[in-house]
Design an enzyme around this catalytic site. Structure first.
Site, PDB file in Angstrom:
ATOM      1  N   LYS A  43      51.310  34.937  42.188  1.00  0.00           N
ATOM      2  CA  LYS A  43      50.519  36.092  42.648  1.00  0.00           C
ATOM      3  C   LYS A  43      50.628  36.261  44.167  1.00  0.00           C
ATOM      4  O   LYS A  43      50.852  37.365  44.654  1.00  0.00           O
ATOM      5  CB  LYS A  43      49.031  35.921  42.280  1.00  0.00           C
ATOM      6  N   ARG A 118      38.298  37.629  37.893  1.00  0.00           N
ATOM      7  CA  ARG A 118      38.719  36.456  37.151  1.00  0.00           C
ATOM      8  C   ARG A 118      37.788  36.160  35.997  1.00  0.00           C
ATOM      9  O   ARG A 118      37.919  35.129  35.345  1.00  0.00           O
ATOM     10  CB  ARG A 118      38.665  35.284  38.110  1.00  0.00           C
ATOM     11  N   ARG A 152      54.391  23.175  46.613  1.00  0.00           N
ATOM     12  CA  ARG A 152      53.861  24.283  47.408  1.00  0.00           C
ATOM     13  C   ARG A 152      53.248  23.786  48.725  1.00  0.00           C
ATOM     14  O   ARG A 152      52.505  22.822  48.770  1.00  0.00           O
ATOM     15  CB  ARG A 152      52.783  25.031  46.632  1.00  0.00           C
ATOM     16  N   ARG A 185      47.268  22.321  49.399  1.00  0.00           N
ATOM     17  CA  ARG A 185      45.894  22.605  49.002  1.00  0.00           C
ATOM     18  C   ARG A 185      45.310  21.425  48.236  1.00  0.00           C
ATOM     19  O   ARG A 185      46.001  20.794  47.453  1.00  0.00           O
ATOM     20  CB  ARG A 185      45.871  23.865  48.128  1.00  0.00           C
ATOM     21  N   ARG A 196      42.464  24.028  36.277  1.00  0.00           N
ATOM     22  CA  ARG A 196      42.600  25.463  36.585  1.00  0.00           C
ATOM     23  C   ARG A 196      43.301  26.199  35.454  1.00  0.00           C
ATOM     24  O   ARG A 196      42.946  27.333  35.123  1.00  0.00           O
ATOM     25  CB  ARG A 196      43.378  25.638  37.907  1.00  0.00           C
TER      26      ARG A 196
HETATM   27  P1  AP5 Z   1      51.982  31.292  44.446  1.00  0.00           P
HETATM   28  O1  AP5 Z   1      52.566  32.611  44.840  1.00  0.00           O
HETATM   29  O2  AP5 Z   1      51.245  30.499  45.485  1.00  0.00           O
HETATM   30  O3  AP5 Z   1      51.105  31.439  43.116  1.00  0.00           O
HETATM   31  P2  AP5 Z   1      49.651  31.977  42.903  1.00  0.00           P
HETATM   32  O4  AP5 Z   1      49.681  32.679  41.584  1.00  0.00           O
HETATM   33  O5  AP5 Z   1      49.152  32.730  44.098  1.00  0.00           O
HETATM   34  O6  AP5 Z   1      48.891  30.589  42.735  1.00  0.00           O
HETATM   35  P3  AP5 Z   1      47.466  30.134  43.201  1.00  0.00           P
HETATM   36  O7  AP5 Z   1      47.418  28.641  43.012  1.00  0.00           O
HETATM   37  O8  AP5 Z   1      47.131  30.680  44.552  1.00  0.00           O
HETATM   38  O9  AP5 Z   1      46.575  30.799  42.119  1.00  0.00           O
HETATM   39  P4  AP5 Z   1      45.131  30.446  41.756  1.00  0.00           P
HETATM   40  O10 AP5 Z   1      44.785  31.641  40.968  1.00  0.00           O
HETATM   41  O11 AP5 Z   1      44.920  29.152  41.075  1.00  0.00           O
HETATM   42  O12 AP5 Z   1      44.450  30.182  43.171  1.00  0.00           O
HETATM   43  P5  AP5 Z   1      43.495  31.042  44.079  1.00  0.00           P
HETATM   44  O13 AP5 Z   1      43.815  30.767  45.478  1.00  0.00           O
HETATM   45  O14 AP5 Z   1      43.430  32.451  43.608  1.00  0.00           O
HETATM   46  O15 AP5 Z   1      53.181  30.430  43.857  1.00  0.00           O
HETATM   47  C1  AP5 Z   1      52.979  29.083  43.542  1.00  0.00           C
HETATM   48  C2  AP5 Z   1      54.110  28.233  44.099  1.00  0.00           C
HETATM   49  O16 AP5 Z   1      55.262  28.542  43.354  1.00  0.00           O
HETATM   50  C3  AP5 Z   1      54.489  28.513  45.555  1.00  0.00           C
HETATM   51  O17 AP5 Z   1      54.896  27.310  46.155  1.00  0.00           O
HETATM   52  C4  AP5 Z   1      55.661  29.465  45.462  1.00  0.00           C
HETATM   53  O18 AP5 Z   1      56.514  29.389  46.594  1.00  0.00           O
HETATM   54  C5  AP5 Z   1      56.315  28.930  44.220  1.00  0.00           C
HETATM   55  N1  AP5 Z   1      57.073  29.910  43.488  1.00  0.00           N
HETATM   56  C6  AP5 Z   1      56.795  31.215  43.310  1.00  0.00           C
HETATM   57  N2  AP5 Z   1      57.728  31.761  42.537  1.00  0.00           N
HETATM   58  C7  AP5 Z   1      58.594  30.738  42.227  1.00  0.00           C
HETATM   59  C8  AP5 Z   1      59.759  30.630  41.435  1.00  0.00           C
HETATM   60  N3  AP5 Z   1      60.227  31.677  40.816  1.00  0.00           N
HETATM   61  N4  AP5 Z   1      60.363  29.464  41.308  1.00  0.00           N
HETATM   62  C9  AP5 Z   1      59.882  28.379  41.937  1.00  0.00           C
HETATM   63  N5  AP5 Z   1      58.801  28.408  42.688  1.00  0.00           N
HETATM   64  C10 AP5 Z   1      58.175  29.575  42.839  1.00  0.00           C
HETATM   65  O19 AP5 Z   1      42.082  30.377  43.731  1.00  0.00           O
HETATM   66  C11 AP5 Z   1      41.794  29.043  44.075  1.00  0.00           C
HETATM   67  C12 AP5 Z   1      40.414  28.673  43.567  1.00  0.00           C
HETATM   68  O20 AP5 Z   1      39.414  29.508  44.205  1.00  0.00           O
HETATM   69  C13 AP5 Z   1      40.170  28.875  42.068  1.00  0.00           C
HETATM   70  O21 AP5 Z   1      40.587  27.771  41.294  1.00  0.00           O
HETATM   71  C14 AP5 Z   1      38.639  29.059  42.044  1.00  0.00           C
HETATM   72  O22 AP5 Z   1      37.975  27.833  42.156  1.00  0.00           O
HETATM   73  C15 AP5 Z   1      38.374  29.873  43.301  1.00  0.00           C
HETATM   74  N6  AP5 Z   1      38.419  31.323  43.062  1.00  0.00           N
HETATM   75  C16 AP5 Z   1      39.330  32.210  43.575  1.00  0.00           C
HETATM   76  N7  AP5 Z   1      39.078  33.450  43.132  1.00  0.00           N
HETATM   77  C17 AP5 Z   1      37.989  33.353  42.316  1.00  0.00           C
HETATM   78  C18 AP5 Z   1      37.276  34.294  41.533  1.00  0.00           C
HETATM   79  N8  AP5 Z   1      37.628  35.588  41.502  1.00  0.00           N
HETATM   80  N9  AP5 Z   1      36.226  33.846  40.795  1.00  0.00           N
HETATM   81  C19 AP5 Z   1      35.845  32.556  40.814  1.00  0.00           C
HETATM   82  N10 AP5 Z   1      36.498  31.607  41.524  1.00  0.00           N
HETATM   83  C20 AP5 Z   1      37.556  31.998  42.278  1.00  0.00           C
HETATM   84 MG    MG Z   2      47.619  32.415  45.541  1.00  0.00          MG
END
Ligand code: AP5
Ligand code: MG
Length: 243
Positions: A43, A118, A152, A185, A196
């Protein structure tokens, strides 16, 4: 800050009315999109390319929460307790924070939400406040994810993400733009990643059905962000009004 997030939450009704009015009167340039997908599904990566190519304002709820943690606010302290275990932060805290952020934008701004909504409650509150034009669902197999997340590295202040093998920074360990150090992270530890993924399947994935029924969902299956992205861009070029 926690109080301000909750206060923002309690004033949602008037913010919703203002935003809804703004939405209908500026239908020409505005575009409100959501990027959904499992943790580590790409994402953040795809959002950064959409910002570059379509001039979206990008709001990642995870990035906003990590900034609160880094600043040591009360909201950050509470959020950290949930995030480090791989649990979701309670809806009231996240809703207050994100909706306050959206309300602060120019009503004509084109925006892209990443990681929000979410839960069904978050989706319904968002719908009450804003028209959503497109939901981009990154349908990435969960087996891909644990392996990816291990590699990552992130630049916390900007949310820029790197992969030490597939998308490495120009200089190892440093952000390409600011030269500041990259970190891993805390919730990228294996146990938290597993938690997660479980939360995603139970609480967030049902939103796919919710947006499917509303006719706004667009599914992009695949394993590689570089391969998925051209499809997403092609779709947006066809539906987005000119800037
Ligand atoms: P990346 O682009 O970082 O993926 P992402 O989908 O953004 O992953 P996140 O871990 O950020 O998602 P998340 O939803 O768990 O975390 P968030 O920060 O929203 O890609 C991942 C890796 O893969 C990178 O290293 C990238 O370079 C690599 N990559 C990409 N494409 C690739 C490919 N094709 N091949 C190889 N590698 C590749 O949330 C974190 C926490 O915050 C949650 O767990 C929760 O506790 C809280 N939170 C956030 N939003 C909410 C909400 N709305 N409600 C409640 N809690 C929330
Ligand atoms: Mg992200």
């Amino acid at each position: 800050m926690l109080r301000s997030a909750i206060t923002a939450s309690s004033t949602l009704t008037s913010a919703a009315a203002t935003a809804a009015a703004a939405t209908s009167s500026n239908a020409t340039r505005q575009f409100h999109a959501i990027v959904m997908g499992p943790p580590g599904g790409g994402k953040g990566t795809i959002s950064s390319w959409l910002v570059r190519d379509f001039q979206f304002k990008h709001l990642s709820s995870g990035d906003l929460l990590r900034k609160q943690i880094a600043q040591g606010t009360e909201l950050g302290r509470v959020a950290n307790e949930y995030i480090k275990k791989g649990a979701l932060v309670p809806d009231s805290h996240v809703l207050g924070m994100v909706l306050a952020e959206l309300a602060s934008l120019d009503p004509e701004e084109r925006w892209l939400l990443d990681g929000f909504p979410r839960s069904l409650e978050q989706a319904k509150e968002l719908d009450a406040a804003y028209k959503i034009h497109a939901v981009i669902n990154l349908d990435v197999p969960h087996e891909e994810i644990t392996e990816r997340i291990k590699h990552r590295h992130v630049h916390i202040p900007s949310g820029r993400v790197y992969h030490t093998i597939y998308n490495p920074p120009k200089q190892a360990g440093l952000d390409d733009v600011t030269n500041e150090p990259l970190t891993q992270r805390e919730d990228d530890k294996e146990e938290a990643v597993r938690a997660r993924l479980v939360k995603y399947s139970a609480i967030t994935q049902p939103l796919v059905h919710y947006y499917q029924q509303r006719g706004t969902l667009h599914n992009f299956p695949g394993t590689e962000s570089k391969v998925i992205y051209p499809e997403v861009a092609k779709y947006l070029k066809a539906v987005i009004p000119p800037a």
